[in-house]
Design a protein around this motif. Structure first.
Motif, PDB file in Angstrom:
ATOM      1  N   GLU A  15       0.932  -1.116  -0.083  1.00 52.34           N
ATOM      2  CA  GLU A  15       0.034  -0.146  -0.045  1.00 52.34           C
ATOM      3  C   GLU A  15       0.730   1.131  -0.078  1.00 52.34           C
ATOM      4  O   GLU A  15       0.470   2.154  -0.565  1.00 52.34           O
ATOM      5  N   GLU A  59      -4.126  -1.942  -2.257  1.00 47.90           N
ATOM      6  CA  GLU A  59      -4.555  -0.552  -2.267  1.00 47.90           C
ATOM      7  C   GLU A  59      -3.762   0.250  -3.186  1.00 47.90           C
ATOM      8  O   GLU A  59      -2.992   1.509  -2.706  1.00 47.90           O
ATOM      9  N   SER A  79      -4.936   4.395  -3.486  1.00 46.81           N
ATOM     10  CA  SER A  79      -5.685   4.772  -2.270  1.00 46.81           C
ATOM     11  C   SER A  79      -5.086   6.525  -2.286  1.00 46.81           C
ATOM     12  O   SER A  79      -5.621   7.266  -1.448  1.00 46.81           O
ATOM     13  N   ARG A 139      -5.490   8.202 -10.514  1.00 47.94           N
ATOM     14  CA  ARG A 139      -6.045   6.831 -10.191  1.00 47.94           C
ATOM     15  C   ARG A 139      -6.475   6.437 -11.647  1.00 47.94           C
ATOM     16  O   ARG A 139      -6.532   5.265 -11.617  1.00 47.94           O
ATOM     17  N   SER A 142      -8.788  -2.630  -2.447  1.00 49.51           N
ATOM     18  CA  SER A 142      -9.318  -1.140  -2.463  1.00 49.51           C
ATOM     19  C   SER A 142     -10.501  -1.009  -1.716  1.00 49.51           C
ATOM     20  O   SER A 142     -11.376  -1.829  -1.640  1.00 49.51           O
TER      21      SER A 142
END
Length: 331
Positions: free
Chosen positions: A85, A162, A165, A172, A192
């Motif tokens: 992450e 993730e 995030s 994104r 996610s």
């Protein structure tokens, strides 16, 4: 043993007496982008750590790319890629330098790791930044570089925890487009909490709650099965008018709940499909009788957030068994 990219059988991980992951039976189809969902603390990251060999299960078994996890650790690691992450890089390194370094760790010859680094930089859109120090990279660039390093060894399965995030909408978008592209050569297993992103790129999903699998299958099938019928309404007066209508609808037995949307509309979730006709007749009349002006009245398209709220928000487990979930995944 099936041809699935990932298979788990009664996979369990306990800390003391608490099962963080409990009796997880899961099958992930090959060359799919698979979304692994659940609220915070559901057991998503723990499951990924088991599947990538970072921690051992308390009980149960798992196979990744045809190799049993924990039995042939080196063989497993050669067949997977992983991005945590919050990936950390040596900021003094340059993008291409990092990828070549990872290639060296995997035993690639100098010419092969150099060409693989260039190939991946092109894939993730970082060709022009190949010679820049990583410390100068934006968040989106670092994330794309992280995905590139997870692909250096041409893995059969890529685990992304993730991956979007911490990114802005443009970052994104770039990463999601990339996930859809790399499915041609690898299965992508991603967790996610941004449900709209998972809905956009994942053909299959599984939902975990309190360590237990509560639903799994094709994204379209789950939306069809679990999302409640709903109507989107746009009123003159925007949010204020929507709030007024939401208050009035509290007294209606055929309304399950109402949700204000980001675009100023009101989403009215119905108790059941059988009330759709009644809602179509009564809602416009209710709006007019209370001095409101209706601009748009349309059936809401079910989304993954609807399914998630229905299953996790209610705290109820669906009747679908894990055997049925396996069959649904591989159809």
């Amino acid at each position: 043993m099936s041809d699935a990219a990932i298979v788990t059988e009664k996979l369990t991980r306990k800390y003391g007496n608490r099962a963080v992951v409990a009796d997880l039976d899961l099958e992930v189809p090959e060359n799919s982008v698979f979304g692994f969902l659940g609220p915070n603390g559901a057991g998503k990251s723990t499951t990924i750590k088991i599947l990538t060999g970072q921690i051992k299960p308390t009980s149960g078994r798992a196979w990744v790319a045809g190799v049993e996890v924990g039995q042939k650790s080196l063989e497993t690691k050669q067949k997977i890629g992983y991005l945590s992450e919050l990936p950390n890089f040596y900021n003094w390194m340059r993008g291409q330098e990092l990828l070549e370094f990872v290639g060296e760790l995997f035993g690639l010859a100098p010419t092969k790791r150099r060409s693989r680094a260039q190939e991946l930089l092109k894939l993730v859109g970082l060709e022009k930044a190949a010679k820049q120090k990583i410390g100068s990279y934006s968040g989106g660039m670092r994330q794309r570089l992280g995905i590139a390093q997870a692909l250096v060894n041409r893995p059969k399965v890529v685990f992304l925890d993730e991956p979007v995030s911490a990114l802005d909408p443009l970052g994104r978008r770039d990463v999601l487009t990339l996930l859809d592209n790399i499915r041609q050569e690898a299965t992508v297993f991603t967790s996610s909490h941004i449900l709209a992103d998972i809905d956009r790129v994942c053909e299959y999903v599984a939902i975990l709650n309190q360590g237990r699998l509560i639903a799994a299958g094709r994204t379209t099938d789950l939306k069809e099965r679990y999302a409640r019928p709903a109507i989107e309404i746009d009123l003159e007066g925007g949010l204020v008018a929507a709030q007024q209508l939401a208050y009035l609808l509290k007294a209606e037995s055929w309304v399950k709940t109402t949700h204000p949307l980001d675009n100023g509309r009101l989403k009215v979730e119905l108790v059941d499909e059988k009330f759709a006709h009644e809602a179509g007749q009564r809602l416009p009349r209710l709006i007019a009788d209370n001095g409101l002006t209706l601009l748009i009245f349309q059936t809401a398209v079910p989304n993954l957030e609807d399914v998630f709220i229905q299953l996790v928000g209610s705290g109820e487990n669906p009747a679908q068994t894990q055997v049925e979930q396996k069959e649904a995944l591989l159809k």
